[in-house]
Design an enzyme around this catalytic site. Structure first.
Site, PDB file in Angstrom:
ATOM      1  CG  ASP A 100      -2.156  -0.854   1.338  1.00  0.00           C
ATOM      2  OD1 ASP A 100      -2.366  -2.029   0.256  1.00  0.00           O
ATOM      3  OD2 ASP A 100      -2.969  -0.834   1.442  1.00  0.00           O
ATOM      4  CG  HIS A 157       0.823  -9.617   0.851  1.00  0.00           C
ATOM      5  ND1 HIS A 157       0.740  -9.926   1.056  1.00  0.00           N
ATOM      6  CD2 HIS A 157       1.568  -7.927   1.743  1.00  0.00           C
ATOM      7  CE1 HIS A 157      -0.400  -9.760   2.230  1.00  0.00           C
ATOM      8  NE2 HIS A 157       0.380  -8.500   2.319  1.00  0.00           N
ATOM      9  CB  SER A 261      11.053   3.226   4.431  1.00  0.00           C
ATOM     10  OG  SER A 261      11.908   3.680   3.298  1.00  0.00           O
TER      11      SER A 261
END
Length: 294
Positions: A100, A157, A261
């Site tokens: 995300d 992921h 980060s």
């Protein structure tokens, strides 16, 4: 020298940049890591609540929706999501986004050079800790850089099915990472501490890099656990043979940031085409399309 098309930073912005060079990056990061591990009951819950409110964290996506369910800030920060919160694209010719966040940069690798921000680029060799042979594999390839803000889900992921070939821990600076500093600190992403993961996939060799930053307490992978701390002063490398091969599936969790980060993906030339909707600043989520097989 700054790009002529860019606005020159203001006085206060110049101070902010200068502070990045003089602040005790490591000690701030160690202190943040220690604080994030503490279990102070209602005090911890109150701090988490303030953080979630300030950064507009969507708690309804989390498996645990109540602040009181998190014993420490670290536990909150790497909170797992409900299974239905992220849908993994099922197209077998598509690679999905690993994290995300927002697209910091993406596009074509010019020979062995990647764009960090307008006016700043950095080399593949520097990013890959001086591994010239690995860098050659990605000449004229494609890349995507995702910036994870404090509000974002901080587990990472897999874009596709893959077999782990190599992992490299690279010690480095701990500059803060955000769009503003990317524009004003040269080679930032190739200077910061990072974990480089090299995979064999049906889309060719793929690299996925977790980049650390100030107060990134640790980075971990599902196969090796916490990589840092302890922090080393030397590059460390792990290779994985057929006997010790780590197989990961598309959409499967591969790692996490405890305060996070940036994630960088590298693809070989003529193997994939980045999705048309990806551009600087575009918000992205795990499972959405990153690229298609050529």
């Amino acid at each position: 020298m700054y790009n002529a098309e860019k606005k020159q930073p203001t006085y206060w912005q110049r101070l902010k940049i200068a502070f990045q060079y003089v602040m005790p990056q490591l000690y701030l990061t160690l202190a943040a890591g220690w604080l994030a591990k503490q279990k102070w009951g209602s005090v911890t819950h109150f701090i988490i609540k303030l953080f979630a409110k300030k950064y507009h964290v969507n708690m309804q996506e989390a498996e645990k929706t109540e602040f009181k369910d998190y014993a420490s800030f670290n536990e909150f920060f790497i909170r797992p999501l409900k299974s239905e919160a992220r849908k993994i694209d099922e197209n077998p010719t598509a690679l999905c986004l690993p994290a995300d966040g927002r697209i910091s940069q993406c596009g074509h690798i010019e020979q062995q050079t990647l764009l960090q921000a307008k006016g700043h680029s950095f080399s593949l060799v520097d990013l890959l800790a001086g591994d010239t042979e690995l860098a050659k594999e990605f000449e004229h390839g494609e890349f995507a850089t995702i910036y994870l803000s404090p509000r974002d889900y901080h587990r990472v992921h897999m874009p596709c099915d893959a077999t782990l070939r190599k992992m490299i821990y690279v010690p480095g600076d701990l500059f803060s990472v955000n769009p503003f500093l990317n524009e004003h600190i040269p080679n930032l992403l190739a200077r910061n501490e990072r974990v480089i993961c090299v995979f064999d996939t049906e889309f060719g060799t793929m690299v996925q890099i977790l980049v650390g930053a100030t107060i990134t307490a640790s980075m971990s992978t599902v196969w090796a656990g916490i990589i840092n701390p302890p922090r080393s002063t030397e590059v460390k490398e792990w290779t994985y043979s057929d006997e010790s091969a780590v197989q990961l599936r598309k959409g499967q969790e591969m790692g996490a940031f405890q305060l996070g980060s940036t994630v960088i993906n590298l693809f070989q030339a003529d193997k994939v085409e980045l999705a048309n909707h990806l551009d600087v600043g575009v918000p992205v989520r795990v499972g959405e399309v990153l690229a298609y097989k050529k």
